[in-house]
Design an enzyme around this catalytic site. Structure first.
Site, PDB file in Angstrom:
ATOM      1  N   HIS A 374       0.818  -1.208   0.000  1.00  0.00           N
ATOM      2  CA  HIS A 374       0.000   0.000   0.000  1.00  0.00           C
ATOM      3  C   HIS A 374       0.857   1.266   0.000  1.00  0.00           C
ATOM      4  CE1 HIS A 374      -2.663  -3.081   2.107  1.00  0.00           C
ATOM      5  NE2 HIS A 374      -2.991  -3.031   0.840  1.00  0.00           N
ATOM      6  N   CYS A 687      -7.107  -3.700 -15.498  1.00  0.00           N
ATOM      7  CA  CYS A 687      -6.601  -2.827 -14.440  1.00  0.00           C
ATOM      8  C   CYS A 687      -5.538  -3.588 -13.664  1.00  0.00           C
ATOM      9  CB  CYS A 687      -7.720  -2.420 -13.481  1.00  0.00           C
ATOM     10  SG  CYS A 687      -9.041  -1.482 -14.256  1.00  0.00           S
TER      11      CYS A 687
END
Length: 760
Positions: A374, A687
């Protein structure tokens, strides 16, 4: 041959008396050479050694004999060995001790007749280490053939640690020689890590948690140091227990067994016993922590068990925490960065990165980290170069050091030479020219030479991403990760906050399409303010749409926010990790119910409302027709689909590079998905971070994808490639190779692109 008496740390105080004697010698006002001679004599006497020799490292990577007790004194400053030459050179090159019962039998033994060491057999040498640099080598030798005891090795390592600190301070050698020691200590280092976020960062080193530097090595009062160590250890253990018992804990998201192993390490009595013994030997508590941890690291890294090797990070972290408890520096690290900072950290969360001043942050170096982490996603959105898996860099860098990081090559240059600086100045200038070229492409269509239009959209998830929409010329936002708002917030975002963010995104889009993915939580994305579900395999567990459907309150609130933000405008919502058509039906029913509720309350609705499904599970790809019957559009989530296809975790360092995106099996799989979606009459996009690499993007359009969603920085390079390719010719080339029995056809595609003049 008579054996010397066995060495015992208990005899006459052992290392403690030696350290006391060393302190006395260092306090004298004699010349540096006389001081070195006295040190060699004291070490030999305490270690019951026939010989003690001190070698220091010159700037030319020559190890020079600076002092000796027992060898021919005329050899001092005359005997020299290159790093890697002889036993002393081996120690300097490996930075590890060498303990030999009969040194002349060793294949690397190098005889120097001027030393007069003909009758010597046993040999023990240890590196003089500071900040990851070998400043010299300390050696003891005996005439007897014997193996030195572990106690003797540890005692000599302790002394070498003291000598390294003193050498670095300039109190051990003459001023001219100190300049050479200082140069060795601060010489340029080239460290390889993992390329995670592209770009070049040039600046000065700063630490997310500044390393604790041990100033004082020899203890004045051993009892006082034992008391300090015990109190710090108890404080550390309480903090670890509290951290693991708390819901808001920084180690969430990893298996419980790892957390418990971390706790066991903190409470390990063996660790405390070794620390206590080091202090009893005469070290300060801080110096004892550093020495014992260096021994633990070397021992673990030599182990064959991969689990034990991986746990070295836990022990490093605990040692670092213990040092902070000893110094009282246990507060949160400051975000007061120097200008042009290259930030170093073992690990870091996305919210922590966002707290730093973006104008001052020029790059990030992580001891761990992966492309899918992240913090990498946030760094990519901010355009901050990031290099991961660079634990060595943290140990060999000082705050304020000049640093260059290369996020494309995964390289770190600490204290770079003028040649390296000049090379990167040229590279930065070239990249600037390339960026100007790509900026000029922003208003040009992504159209192949034979007239096929490709829609290039960008991935986003934060407000900072929105400015890239116009700059890059993206056709819209193909994936807006709504969960990032949840992850960087200390509490669950309220309806109003969600609505405001989604409205801002739609406003910034200027009418271009925006696809909002509903919260993709669970697995490795665990929120500190939500109850954590412990699972053996989080990636295959309660996550994404599964969690949202089981907790409809979360999804219902998000649907309400999206409907309100998109009033009078088109709304495209994407469901993550769909596996079966029933999940789309349930989510659609919930969305329609919220739309009906809003209409009943007299509020307006979106002009158009479309619900899509993300194809990330092989089950969804296999029955894509069923899902297409319920969904309005489809999107392949490349990161998860690839890891499930190859059964290879995307965060696993051991298998991460084993399988290639451009492998015939995976490309054939993607081609089948594109064909099935077309047959079902549903728009399809891809994606995933993989599509941002130009050659990967070429493979995707070659198997039928016409919409790609990539990071903002990747849009320019991918568009340049698209505008330079004859797609028909490439499709013919690619189709002929999809049945190849090869692990990868990347080199074939690269060769085709080069021969065809494709810009990649």
């Amino acid at each position: 041959m008579m054996q010397p008496p066995p060495y015992s740390a208990a005899d006459a105080g052992g290392p403690r008396l030696l350290l006391k004697r060393l302190r006395q010698i260092m306090a004298t006002t004699v010349a540096p050479q006389a001081r070195l001679d006295d040190l060699a004599h004291a070490i030999a006497s305490n270690m019951t050694a026939d010989v003690c020799s001190i070698y220091l490292r010159r700037r030319t990577d020559i190890l020079e004999l600076f002092a000796t007790e027992g060898l021919n004194p005329d050899a001092v400053h005359e005997t020299r060995l290159r790093v890697g030459e002889g036993l002393v050179g081996v120690i300097a090159s490996t930075a590890e001790p060498l303990n030999l019962a009969d040194a002349p039998l060793h294949p690397q033994f190098a005889y120097r007749p001027e030393t007069g060491e003909d009758q010597l057999h046993s040999f023990l040498g240890v590196p003089m280490l500071r900040s990851g640099q070998v400043l010299g080598v300390l050696v003891v030798q005996n005439r007897a053939v014997r193996q030195y005891l572990e106690e003797e090795v540890e005692a000599l390592q302790t002394v070498a640690m003291v000598l390294a600190e003193v050498a670095a301070s300039g109190d051990l050698v003459d001023e001219e020689d100190y300049e050479e020691v200082d140069e060795v200590l601060h010489r340029a280092k080239h460290i390889r890590g993992a390329a995670i976020v592209s770009g070049i960062g040039v600046g000065v080193a700063a630490f997310h948690e500044p390393p604790v530097r041990v100033g004082k090595v020899i203890a004045d009062d051993v009892r006082y140091e034992i008391t300090r160590l015990s109190a710090a250890m108890e404080s550390l253990q309480r903090s670890v227990d509290d951290m693991l018992a708390s819901v808001d804990q920084p180690l969430q998201g990893v298996p419980r067994e790892v957390l418990e192993a971390y706790r066991l390490f903190a409470h390990d009595q063996g660790w405390f016993r070794r620390l206590r013994e080091a202090v009893l030997g005469g070290l300060t508590a801080e110096a004892a922590v550093q020495r014992v941890q260096a021994e633990n690291r070397n021992r673990i890294l030599r182990a064959r068990d991969p689990y034990l090797r991986e746990r070295s990070h836990d022990l490093d972290d605990l040692a670092h925490r213990l040092l902070r408890h000893l110094t009282g520096d246990i507060d949160e690290p400051s975000d007061d960065l120097p200008d042009a900072a290259i930030l170093f950290a073992r690990t870091m969360g996305p919210a922590e990165l966002l707290e730093y001043d973006r104008d001052k942050l020029f790059g990030v170096v992580l001891g761990e980290g992966s492309a899918a982490s992240h913090v990498a996603i946030v760094a990519r959105a901010l355009g901050i170069p990031l290099v991961g898996k660079a634990g060595d860099a943290l140990d060999q860098t000082e705050p304020g050091d000049h640093v260059i990081i290369d996020g494309d090559a995964g390289e770190i240059h600490v204290r770079p030479t003028s040649e390296v600086v000049a090379s990167y100045d040229a590279k930065i200038e070239l990249l600037s020219e390339q960026r100007a070229e790509l900026t000029a492409l922003a208003k040009e269509p992504a159209r192949t030479r034979d007239g096929v239009d490709i829609s290039l959209r960008m991935n986003a998830g934060l407000q900072v991403d929105l400015r890239h929409l116009e700059d890059t010329g993206a056709d819209g936002i193909g994936l807006f990760r709504t969960e990032l708002q949840f992850m960087v917030s200390a509490t669950l975002p309220r309806l109003g906050a969600q609505t405001a963010l989604y409205a801002e995104v739609l406003d910034a889009s200027g009418g271009k399409p925006v696809v909002f993915r509903t919260v993709d939580l669970g697995g490795d994305k665990v929120l500190p303010y939500m109850e954590r579900e412990r699972e053996e395999n989080p990636a295959l567990g309660w996550r994404a749409i599964r969690m949202s459907l089981d907790r409809p309150g979360l999804l219902r609130t998000q649907f309400r926010a999206l409907l309100a933000a998109a009033e009078g405008r088109d709304l495209d919502v994407l469901l993550p990790m769909v596996t079966v058509a029933e999940e789309v039906r349930q989510a659609k029913a919930l969305l329609n119910k919220e739309a009906a509720r809003r209409e009943k309350l007299g509020h307006g609705l979106p002009a158009a409302m479309r619900l899509g499904a993300m194809i990330e599970a092989p089950a969804a790809a296999w029955r894509i027709e069923d899902i297409a019957a319920e969904a309005d559009f489809l999107s392949v989530g490349g990161n998860d689909l690839m890891q499930f296809f190859f059964a290879a975790g995307r965060d696993s360092a051991r298998v991460q590079g084993r399988y290639d995106f451009l492998s015939p099996p995976f490309l054939s799989y993607l081609k089948d998905i594109a064909a099935r979606a077309a047959a079902a009459g549903r728009p399809l996009s891809f994606c995933g971070e993989q599509a941002g690499a130009p050659l990967n993007a070429l493979g995707l359009i070659g198997v039928g994808f016409r919409t790609l969603s990539v990071s903002p920085l990747a849009i320019g390079p991918v568009k340049r490639l698209i505008r330079s390719i004859d797609l028909s010719a490439f499709e013919t080339f690619l189709n002929a190779r999809l049945d190849a029995n090869e692990a990868s056809i990347r080199h074939d595609i690269e060769a085709f692109a080069r021969d065809a003049g494709v810009s990649f």
